[in-house]
Design a protein around this motif. Structure first.
Motif, PDB file in Angstrom:
ATOM      1  N   VAL A  11      28.047 -33.057  14.369  1.00  0.00           N
ATOM      2  CA  VAL A  11      27.607 -32.064  15.715  1.00  0.00           C
ATOM      3  C   VAL A  11      26.508 -31.041  15.322  1.00  0.00           C
ATOM      4  O   VAL A  11      25.393 -31.018  15.877  1.00  0.00           O
ATOM      5  CB  VAL A  11      28.601 -31.470  17.011  1.00  0.00           C
ATOM      6  CG1 VAL A  11      27.746 -30.639  18.098  1.00  0.00           C
ATOM      7  CG2 VAL A  11      29.043 -32.897  17.665  1.00  0.00           C
ATOM      8  N   MET A  12      26.653 -30.606  14.451  1.00  0.00           N
ATOM      9  CA  MET A  12      26.211 -29.220  13.646  1.00  0.00           C
ATOM     10  C   MET A  12      25.169 -30.498  13.169  1.00  0.00           C
ATOM     11  O   MET A  12      23.867 -29.663  12.783  1.00  0.00           O
ATOM     12  CB  MET A  12      27.033 -28.365  12.742  1.00  0.00           C
ATOM     13  CG  MET A  12      28.378 -27.640  13.444  1.00  0.00           C
ATOM     14  SD  MET A  12      27.888 -26.746  14.544  1.00  0.00           S
ATOM     15  CE  MET A  12      28.162 -27.309  16.249  1.00  0.00           C
ATOM     16  N   ASP A  13      25.615 -31.068  12.166  1.00  0.00           N
ATOM     17  CA  ASP A  13      23.985 -31.701  11.396  1.00  0.00           C
ATOM     18  C   ASP A  13      23.049 -32.322  12.269  1.00  0.00           C
ATOM     19  O   ASP A  13      22.427 -32.675  11.946  1.00  0.00           O
ATOM     20  CB  ASP A  13      25.055 -33.320  10.581  1.00  0.00           C
ATOM     21  CG  ASP A  13      25.867 -32.629   9.679  1.00  0.00           C
ATOM     22  OD1 ASP A  13      25.322 -30.971   8.885  1.00  0.00           O
ATOM     23  OD2 ASP A  13      26.640 -33.263   9.043  1.00  0.00           O
ATOM     24  N   TYR A  14      23.646 -32.734  13.914  1.00  0.00           N
ATOM     25  CA  TYR A  14      23.031 -33.426  14.671  1.00  0.00           C
ATOM     26  C   TYR A  14      21.884 -32.554  14.815  1.00  0.00           C
ATOM     27  O   TYR A  14      20.492 -32.335  15.029  1.00  0.00           O
ATOM     28  CB  TYR A  14      23.368 -34.219  16.097  1.00  0.00           C
ATOM     29  CG  TYR A  14      22.685 -34.935  16.934  1.00  0.00           C
ATOM     30  CD1 TYR A  14      21.531 -35.727  17.075  1.00  0.00           C
ATOM     31  CD2 TYR A  14      22.933 -33.252  18.243  1.00  0.00           C
ATOM     32  CE1 TYR A  14      21.185 -35.483  18.192  1.00  0.00           C
ATOM     33  CE2 TYR A  14      22.083 -33.410  19.016  1.00  0.00           C
ATOM     34  CZ  TYR A  14      21.483 -35.182  19.156  1.00  0.00           C
ATOM     35  OH  TYR A  14      19.927 -34.771  20.026  1.00  0.00           O
ATOM     36  N   SER A  15      22.199 -31.136  15.073  1.00  0.00           N
ATOM     37  CA  SER A  15      21.273 -29.783  15.456  1.00  0.00           C
ATOM     38  C   SER A  15      22.056 -28.672  14.631  1.00  0.00           C
ATOM     39  O   SER A  15      22.090 -27.792  15.405  1.00  0.00           O
ATOM     40  CB  SER A  15      21.623 -29.351  16.907  1.00  0.00           C
ATOM     41  OG  SER A  15      20.968 -28.400  17.773  1.00  0.00           O
ATOM     42  N   PRO A  16      21.479 -28.680  13.329  1.00  0.00           N
ATOM     43  CA  PRO A  16      21.584 -27.344  12.483  1.00  0.00           C
ATOM     44  C   PRO A  16      21.036 -26.359  13.642  1.00  0.00           C
ATOM     45  O   PRO A  16      21.767 -24.927  13.206  1.00  0.00           O
ATOM     46  CB  PRO A  16      20.514 -27.821  11.285  1.00  0.00           C
ATOM     47  CG  PRO A  16      20.962 -29.158  11.445  1.00  0.00           C
ATOM     48  CD  PRO A  16      20.597 -29.755  12.517  1.00  0.00           C
ATOM     49  N   GLN A  17      19.594 -26.176  13.888  1.00  0.00           N
ATOM     50  CA  GLN A  17      18.791 -25.237  14.562  1.00  0.00           C
ATOM     51  C   GLN A  17      20.798 -24.385  15.218  1.00  0.00           C
ATOM     52  O   GLN A  17      20.141 -23.093  15.629  1.00  0.00           O
ATOM     53  CB  GLN A  17      17.592 -25.594  15.421  1.00  0.00           C
ATOM     54  CG  GLN A  17      16.938 -26.073  14.355  1.00  0.00           C
ATOM     55  CD  GLN A  17      16.224 -26.368  15.197  1.00  0.00           C
ATOM     56  OE1 GLN A  17      14.969 -26.070  15.632  1.00  0.00           O
ATOM     57  NE2 GLN A  17      15.427 -27.682  15.366  1.00  0.00           N
ATOM     58  N   SER A  18      20.523 -25.155  16.192  1.00  0.00           N
ATOM     59  CA  SER A  18      21.653 -25.054  16.612  1.00  0.00           C
ATOM     60  C   SER A  18      23.152 -24.299  15.997  1.00  0.00           C
ATOM     61  O   SER A  18      23.504 -22.948  17.414  1.00  0.00           O
ATOM     62  CB  SER A  18      22.168 -25.715  17.927  1.00  0.00           C
ATOM     63  OG  SER A  18      21.379 -26.638  19.010  1.00  0.00           O
ATOM     64  N   ALA A  19      23.572 -24.026  15.169  1.00  0.00           N
ATOM     65  CA  ALA A  19      24.349 -24.453  14.816  1.00  0.00           C
ATOM     66  C   ALA A  19      24.188 -22.418  14.308  1.00  0.00           C
ATOM     67  O   ALA A  19      25.053 -21.640  14.584  1.00  0.00           O
ATOM     68  CB  ALA A  19      24.858 -24.981  13.027  1.00  0.00           C
ATOM     69  N   THR A  20      23.584 -22.365  13.540  1.00  0.00           N
ATOM     70  CA  THR A  20      22.084 -21.306  13.643  1.00  0.00           C
ATOM     71  C   THR A  20      22.256 -20.360  15.060  1.00  0.00           C
ATOM     72  O   THR A  20      22.865 -19.040  14.382  1.00  0.00           O
ATOM     73  CB  THR A  20      21.442 -20.931  12.624  1.00  0.00           C
ATOM     74  OG1 THR A  20      21.233 -21.972  11.947  1.00  0.00           O
ATOM     75  CG2 THR A  20      20.895 -19.840  12.278  1.00  0.00           C
ATOM     76  N   GLY A  26      26.725 -22.110   7.462  1.00  0.00           N
ATOM     77  CA  GLY A  26      26.809 -22.910   6.587  1.00  0.00           C
ATOM     78  C   GLY A  26      25.692 -24.155   7.248  1.00  0.00           C
ATOM     79  O   GLY A  26      25.194 -25.229   6.280  1.00  0.00           O
ATOM     80  N   TRP A  27      23.835 -24.065   8.015  1.00  0.00           N
ATOM     81  CA  TRP A  27      24.004 -24.958   8.088  1.00  0.00           C
ATOM     82  C   TRP A  27      22.311 -24.670   7.661  1.00  0.00           C
ATOM     83  O   TRP A  27      21.150 -24.946   8.655  1.00  0.00           O
ATOM     84  CB  TRP A  27      24.135 -25.670   9.848  1.00  0.00           C
ATOM     85  CG  TRP A  27      25.045 -26.658   9.546  1.00  0.00           C
ATOM     86  CD1 TRP A  27      24.303 -28.156   9.452  1.00  0.00           C
ATOM     87  CD2 TRP A  27      26.450 -27.106   9.243  1.00  0.00           C
ATOM     88  NE1 TRP A  27      25.556 -28.905   9.696  1.00  0.00           N
ATOM     89  CE2 TRP A  27      26.461 -27.939   9.974  1.00  0.00           C
ATOM     90  CE3 TRP A  27      27.433 -25.751   9.537  1.00  0.00           C
ATOM     91  CZ2 TRP A  27      28.097 -28.323   9.441  1.00  0.00           C
ATOM     92  CZ3 TRP A  27      28.502 -25.715   9.713  1.00  0.00           C
ATOM     93  CH2 TRP A  27      28.967 -27.326   9.882  1.00  0.00           C
ATOM     94  N   GLU A  28      22.543 -23.312   7.506  1.00  0.00           N
ATOM     95  CA  GLU A  28      20.860 -22.793   7.710  1.00  0.00           C
ATOM     96  C   GLU A  28      19.921 -22.705   6.683  1.00  0.00           C
ATOM     97  O   GLU A  28      18.488 -22.506   6.702  1.00  0.00           O
ATOM     98  CB  GLU A  28      21.183 -20.450   6.523  1.00  0.00           C
ATOM     99  CG  GLU A  28      22.260 -20.137   7.556  1.00  0.00           C
ATOM    100  CD  GLU A  28      23.203 -20.536   7.424  1.00  0.00           C
ATOM    101  OE1 GLU A  28      24.464 -19.568   7.474  1.00  0.00           O
ATOM    102  OE2 GLU A  28      23.772 -21.325   6.910  1.00  0.00           O
TER     103      GLU A  28
END
Length: 510
Positions: A11-20, A26-28
Motif C-alpha cells: 500500500v505504501m509502495d503504491y502511494s509513497p506520497q501518502s506515506a509521507t 521510510g518512503w521519503e
C-alpha cells in the motif's frame, strides 16, 4: 514477513506520497511508477496478497478485514485507469497533486524523480482511449502555465530545469488533445467499463453493499428532511421558514469582514472544542493541532480547508489548513462546522489517536474514507450535542454542510451511474444547497475527477450514528458515550461492517 507486513508495504509502495503525508517514515525517497507496466506490477502484487488473505488464518479478524479492503480498493482504482483522464486541479490529478504537496512536505529526497513521474502521467493521458473533459484539459493547461510562469520554488532545488521541462511537456500533451469529452458526458458511465468501475469504486469508498441506485434515493430523502431543519432554525434566526429565502440570505449575508477574522474564529472554535472534549472522550491525542493559512502560491488550487496529520515523533503537529482566498465572499456560518470536522474533535483526534495505537501499521495508517470522512461528518453533529456552536447562525452552517454531503450522494451517482450532464449536477446543488456558484462548480469538477469519493461522507456518518444508536438501545444505562468514542477512534480506520462488529461485541459484553 506476515500478510499484514506485506500488504502495508504494498500500500505504501503504491502511494509513497501518502506515506509521507501520513507521517510514515521510510518512503521519503520514493515516487510511484505511473507507467502501465509499473501499475500492473503493483496490481499483480496486491492481487496475490488478496488471494492469500482468503485462506489466511494467522491475522486477527479486524486486521484481515482491513487488509482485504485496502487491497481491493487499490486494485479497483488501477483497473478504473483514473489517472488517464484526471488532469485538472484536485489532489487526485497526479501532476497537480504532486505540485500541491511539494510546498507542504519535504520532497528533497524524491525531487529527482519528478520529471520521470510527470512524463509518465503525460504518456498515460496521451495514449489513452479515455479522454478527459475539455474543460478539465483547459484547466490543467492553465495550471501548468501558472507554474511555469512563477519564480523557481525552493523545493525544486537543482532539478528545476528538468522539472519545468517535464511540466511544459505535460502541458503540451493536454493542449494536443482535440477530442476531449464535452460537459454532456462527464461521468464514468460514458467510458469503457465505466459502470462496472463505478460500482466497484462506490463499494470501496462506502465499504457497504449499497448500490448507486440506493445511494441516489438516500441522498434525495436526506435533502427533503434537511429542508425541514432549515425552516425550523431559519424561523428563529430571520423569522422566516421559507427555504429559498433562507438559502438566499445564507449565500449573500453573514460574510467575513477580512481574512484575519476567519482565522481567529477557527482558533476560537478549536479552543472551545478542546476544552469540552474531556466530557465526551476518555482519550486525548498527544499531538497538538495548529492552524495555518495556505501559502499564497497555492491558494487558487487549494481546498477551502483541510487537515494534514502530524508526524509520528510529534515534531510536526497536526495542521488545520485554511485557505483565506476570497474570505470576504464566504459565509462565516461554515467556519465552526468545518473546524470541528477537520480538526477537533474530527480528523485531528482520529488521525492522531490512530497513530498512537498499538496495532499493526496496516491498520494504524489505513485510509478507509467511509470511516475517516464518516467520522468527520459525525463530529459536525456531535459538536451540536457538545454545545460547541456559538449561535443559531453557526448551526445553519452545520445544515449547509449536511446538505452538501447529502447532495453529493445524488450528484455523484447521477453523474457516474445515470448519465447526468454536468449542468444537471450544477443545477441540483444550486437548488438544494447554499453553496455559492464558484464552489458548486469546483465541487462538481471534483466529483467528476474523483468518482465515488464523495459518497463516503454521508454514508459513513449514517453508519456511525446507526451503530451508536443500536449500542445505546442495547446497553441502556450502561452506555457511556466517552467509551463509545474512544472505541471508535481507538480502533483505527476499519470498514464500517467491521466497526459494527467491534461495537456490537463491546455492547454485548457483560
Amino acid at each position: 514477513m506476515s500478510l499484514a507486513d506485506e500488504m502495508f508495504q504494498a500500500v505504501m509502495d503504491y502511494s509513497p506520497q501518502s506515506a509521507t503525508m501520513l507521517g510514515v517514515p521510510g518512503w521519503e525517497d520514493k515516487l510511484e511508477d505511473l507507467s502501465t507496466d509499473g501499475e500492473q506490477v503493483i496490481r499483480d502484487r496486491i492481487a496475490g496478497l488478496l488471494e492469500k488473505a482468503e485462506t489466511d488464518d494467522t491475522e486477527d479478524p479486524v486486521t484481515l478485514a482491513v487488509i482485504k479492503q485496502q487491497g481491493r480498493a487499490i486494485v479497483d482504482r488501477i483497473d478504473a485507469r483514473l489517472i488517464e483522464h484526471t488532469v485538472a486541479t484536485g489532489l487526485d490529478a497526479p501532476v497537480n497533486g504532486l505540485l500541491m504537496i511539494s510546498s507542504r512536505l519535504d520532497v528533497s529526497e524524491r525531487v529527482d524523480q519528478f520529471a520521470r513521474y510527470i512524463g509518465q502521467a503525460g504518456q498515460r493521458v496521451r495514449d489513452s482511449d479515455r479522454r478527459p473533459l475539455r474543460r478539465h484539459l483547459e484547466v490543467g493547461v492553465k495550471r501548468m502555465e501558472s507554474v511555469l510562469a512563477a519564480p523557481v520554488q525552493e523545493w525544486e532545488g537543482d532539478h528545476s530545469a528538468e522539472i519545468r521541462t517535464a511540466i511544459a511537456g505535460f502541458r503540451d500533451v493536454l493542449t494536443s488533445i482535440e477530442d476531449g469529452r464535452g460537459d454532456d458526458k462527464p461521468g464514468l458511465c460514458w467510458l469503457p467499463e465505466g459502470e462496472r468501475n463505478y460500482t466497484n469504486l462506490a463499494r470501496d469508498y462506502t465499504t457497504t453493499t449499497r448500490t448507486p441506485d440506493e445511494l441516489h434515493r438516500l441522498g434525495k430523502d436526506l435533502i427533503a428532511s434537511l429542508r425541514e431543519e432549515y425552516a425550523e432554525i431559519g424561523s428563529r434566526v430571520w423569522g422566516t421558514s421559507d427555504v429559498p429565502e433562507i438559502f438566499h440570505r445564507l449565500r449573500t449575508e453573514l460574510l467575513w469582514d477580512n481574512e484575519e477574522q476567519m482565522v481567529e474564529n477557527a482558533l476560537g472554535a478549536i479552543a472551545r472544542a478542546e476544552a469540552e472534549a474531556p466530557n465526551w472522550f476518555g482519550r486525548m491525542p498527544r499531538n497538538a493541532c495548529q492552524v495555518r493559512a495556505v501559502e499564497e502560491a497555492e491558494q487558487r488550487t487549494s481546498a477551502i480547508a483541510f487537515y494534514q496529520p502530524g508526524s509520528l515523533d510529534g515534531t510536526r503537529p497536526g495542521t488545520y489548513w485554511l485557505n483565506p482566498l476570497g474570505a470576504t465572499e464566504r459565509s462565516r456560518t461554515l467556519s465552526e462546522v468545518t473546524a470541528f470536522h477537520e480538526a477537533v474533535p474530527g480528523h485531528h483526534y482520529q488521525f492522531s489517536i490512530a497513530a498512537e495505537l498499538d496495532v499493526h501499521n496496516v491498520r494504524k495508517f489505513a485510509f478507509i474514507e467511509a470511516y475517516l470522512e464518516g467520522w468527520g461528518l459525525y463530529t459536525e453533529r456531535l459538536a451540536d450535542e457538545m454545545g460547541l456552536y456559538s449561535s443559531e447562525e453557526q448551526r445553519l452552517g452545520m445544515l449547509g454542510l449536511d446538505a452538501m454531503r447529502a447532495g453529493r450522494l445524488v450528484v455523484d451517482t447521477g453523474l457516474h451511474a445515470f448519465g447526468w450532464t454536468r449542468q444537471q449536477a450544477v443545477d441540483y446543488l444550486r437548488e438544494n444547497t447554499v453553496m455559492p456558484e464558484p464552489e458548486i462548480n469546483a465541487e462538481i469538477d471534483r466529483y467528476i475527477e474523483s468518482p465515488g469519493q464523495a459518497l463516503a461522507y454521508m454514508v459513513g456518518r449514517l453508519e456511525i450514528q446507526r451503530i451508536r444508536s443500536e449500542a445505546e438501545t442495547k446497553m441502556g444505562d450502561r452506555f457511556d458515550v466517552r467509551a463509545f468514542h474512544d472505541l471508535v477512534v481507538g480502533s483505527g480506520a476499519v470498514p464500517l461492517s467491521t466497526l459494527d462488529q467491534i461495537v456490537t461485541a463491546w455492547a454485548d459484553a457483560p
